[in-house]
Design a protein around this motif. Structure first.
Motif, PDB file in Angstrom:
ATOM      1  N   ARG A 336      43.656  43.074  35.902  1.00 12.95           N
ATOM      2  CA  ARG A 336      43.368  42.795  37.250  1.00 12.95           C
ATOM      3  C   ARG A 336      42.076  42.793  37.555  1.00 12.95           C
ATOM      4  N   VAL A 349      44.952  37.847  41.946  1.00 13.74           N
ATOM      5  CA  VAL A 349      44.988  38.601  40.540  1.00 13.74           C
ATOM      6  C   VAL A 349      46.228  39.245  40.173  1.00 13.74           C
ATOM      7  N   GLU A 350      47.206  38.934  41.127  1.00 16.62           N
ATOM      8  CA  GLU A 350      48.569  39.500  40.720  1.00 16.62           C
ATOM      9  C   GLU A 350      49.180  38.390  40.126  1.00 16.62           C
TER      10      GLU A 350
END
Length: 678
Positions: A336, A349-350
């Motif tokens: 991440r 970014v998940e």
């Protein structure tokens, strides 16, 4: 040459019933073999003609210059026996019987078919059909079929590494046409028709031995050919099937809970899972999965990372993953952090990772995102989702995805939602790099699930082999059946039969002062519904309860009253592919709750644990809302022992309920029905 291999790689083909008469089906195979460049010998067989389509014709197969690898029988049903006799005399080892008029027409036709099979077997001849459209070896141009697909001027054979086998000829060759239209290459296609002797599963198992075959697709109506299922699994190549008959209308009603729960469709799912075969619903799904098989896409875990340029596509992908029992991978902190250096703040970014369209404008950044995600050890599958993809974007995307696939060995798939004209070459470029492409996230996820299932066959150890105990007689009493179970290490409650009210009072004291009374009446399976069970009987009530149950016409069994347990069902029922184990939440609500998992016998402890984990109510076993966890290890041991004991019996075993206690288990009720008994 193996006899069945002649269906796609014959060195010589005799066409019995070949004719130049306009509209005659017997002329089509000769025409097709010539049109599609078959290099072997084509031998028309006609009783009077000297030539057919310019080729020398012969009055019998036995008169053809030998050897003859394959015969196509294209004559009326009443002439087929003579054609079979001719083939046997000529030493032919395989024949395609295209003629109709056999089992598909009724009882008389079925008798003709049985006679035909016996005749062929006596002569050492394997027969495909009858009532089938034929077979094709695409690479060699061996179109030994009369399907109108090959008559169309627009048809072009598209060679490839997939095999497609269908019991239905029309559906099968329709699927072939769709595969060719997609540009999906096939190496082999076979229709099996009535399957009087050769089954679709046997053809698939034989094709799995072909060195150039990378995947197998099929439409089947039966899974009874268990030996061929085993051969398919042993070959290790991915297989996807459309299995007809999902509806409950085909399920046979039986007396036991196990039989009622083990419907045909559940059995199908369990059997296919055991042998690592992917089940799909229709031809589109079959070909979607085929594209992944052709690309060599296999997944060895169910953790999926979604990388998308569209938040909406990511949400659809996440929903589809849940629907197909796949997991969104838990990306590591390092992953991440690395993504945060590339993905805009308004992205994510998940997982699903939304790189946004901004990153697409800089291909090197997109490739970096892919590299970071694919390198995460928590990721088994990478799914890239795009929407409006234009021609200028394709090269960078294709390079990044194909490189990730090549360098990591992980499964990589693409969902590209957008009109073809926006990037007409995109799909071809990606597929050339071994990356399958689908128009929606849902279709791509279905294929990802297929890749996971194809990569995860269940290994069964010798723990589930038959125990060598002779099956009990049909109608064995519950007391006698429980004694047999106890003798073989399967726990049952303490108890005994009683013969009088006074004896019943004494028996209650022997089992601790709280007892269960049961009427043991021949033919009475569901005792509770008939008022044949009394729970928590104390000495003061024992005499009256005994008198009431004895009036039902049988003996009375008195057993210890077991409390503090979770009740489950453990059963075995015969099926078309052998005995099936059922494990589910049990007791009087077994059929109401309908929470059951099936597996073919034999099973080992690992598979039983998997089955326990798949129960919707499995949390009850492990403790929930303050409940004490029960002894799952003891349950697993019991199931393995039961499966070993009954594997060779052939009838129905119903252990329901089985009490799973904080320590140990007890079989509270046990029924055995011999095969065929009501």
């Amino acid at each position: 040459m193996r006899a069945l291999a002649a269906l796609w790689s014959a060195r010589s083909v005799a066409v019995i019933g070949a004719s130049e008469r306009p509209g005659a089906l017997g002329g089509r195979p000769v025409e097709f073999l010539l049109r599609y460049g078959y290099q072997g010998r084509v031998l028309p067989v006609h009783p009077t003609n000297e030539t057919v389509f310019g080729l020398p014709a012969y009055p019998k197969v036995a008169a053809c210059p030998g050897p003859v690898d394959l015969a196509m029988i294209m004559v009326a049903a009443d002439r087929v026996p003579a054609a079979i006799e001719d083939c046997v005399a000529a030493g032919v080892r395989a024949a395609i019987v295209c003629s109709s008029g056999f089992a598909e027409t009724g009882a008389e036709g079925a008798r003709r078919q049985e006679t035909l099979v016996a005749q062929a077997k006596a002569g050492g001849l394997r027969i495909l059909g009858p009532n089938c459209i034929g077979s094709v070896g695409v690479a060699s141009g061996q179109v030994t079929s009369f399907s109108p697909l090959f008559e169309a001027p627009s048809t072009r054979l598209v060679p490839g590494s997939l095999a497609l086998v269908s019991q239905s000829g029309a559906l099968g060759f329709g699927a072939v046409s769709l595969a060719f239209e997609r540009g999906l290459g096939l190496g082999w296609s076979v229709s099996t028709g009535n399957e009087a002797e050769v089954t679709a599963l046997e053809v698939l198992a034989t094709l799995a031995e072909e060195p150039g075959c990378t995947g197998l697709l099929g439409y089947v109506e039966s899974l009874a050919d268990v030996e061929s299922l085993r051969r398919l699994a042993a070959a290790g190549k991915p297989v996807a099937l459309v299995k007809a008959g999902r509806s409950a209308a085909g399920a046979r009603a039986v007396a036991s809970h196990t039989g009622a729960l083990a419907t045909d469709d559940r059995v199908t799912d369990a059997v296919l899972r055991r042998y690592g075969i992917v089940r799909v619903s229709d031809v589109d799904e079959l070909l979607d999965v085929g594209e992944a098989f052709a690309a060599g896409t296999r997944a060895f875990g169910d953790r999926v990372a979604v990388v998308t340029t569209s938040g909406g596509s990511g949400i659809l992908a996440a929903d589809a993953l849940a629907q197909h029992d796949l997991r969104l991978a838990e990306l590591g902190a390092g992953t991440r952090a690395a993504l945060a250096e590339v993905v805009p703040a308004y992205g994510s970014v998940e997982n699903p990772v939304d790189v946004t369209a901004a990153v697409m404008a800089r291909p090197e950044l997109f490739q970096r995102c892919l590299d970071v995600v694919a390198a995460d050890p928590a990721v088994d599958v990478v799914l890239a989702c795009f929407c409006v993809l234009t021609g200028s974007d394709v090269a960078g995307i294709a390079d990044g995805l194909t490189r990730v696939r090549r360098e990591t060995g992980k499964a990589v798939l693409v969902a590209r939602t957008g009109a073809e004209h926006l990037a007409p070459g995109a799909a071809a470029v990606l597929r050339a790099g071994g990356v399958p492409v689908y128009p929606t996230p849902g279709r791509a996820v279905l294929v990802a699930a297929a890749a996971v299932r194809a990569g995860a066959r269940v290994a069964v150890t010798a723990a589930g082999t038959a125990g060598g105990i002779v099956a009990p007689a049909n109608g064995i009493s519950e007391a006698d059946f429980k004694e047999l179970l106890r003798e073989n290490g399967i726990p049952v409650p303490v108890g005994r039969l009683v013969g009088s009210a006074a004896d019943a009072v004494a028996a209650v004291g022997e089992v601790g002062g709280r007892a269960v009374f049961k009427a043991v009446v021949p033919g009475l399976v569901h005792k509770t519904e008939a008022g044949g069970v009394a729970l928590d009987v104390d000495p003061g009530a024992a005499a009256g309860v005994y008198d009431r149950l004895a009036a039902l016409g049988g003996a009375v069994l008195v057993e210890e009253f077991v409390t503090g347990a979770v009740e489950v069902l453990v059963g075995v029922a015969p099926g078309p592919c052998g005995p099936m184990l059922a494990l589910g939440l049990g007791g009087i609500f077994a059929e109401v709750l309908d929470d059951v998992v099936l597996a073919p016998l034999p099973v080992d402890a690992d598979e039983v644990r998997r089955m326990v984990g798949e129960l919707r109510g499995s949390a009850l076993l492990y403790g929930v809302r303050g409940r004490v966890a029960v002894d799952v290890d003891a349950l697993v041991d019991l199931v393995v022992r039961v499966s070993s004991l009954v594997s060779g019996w052939g009838g129905q075993v119903d252990l329901n309920p089985v009490a799973v206690l904080p320590r140990g288990v007890r079989v509270l009720d046990a029924v055995y029905l011999a095969e065929g008994a009501d």
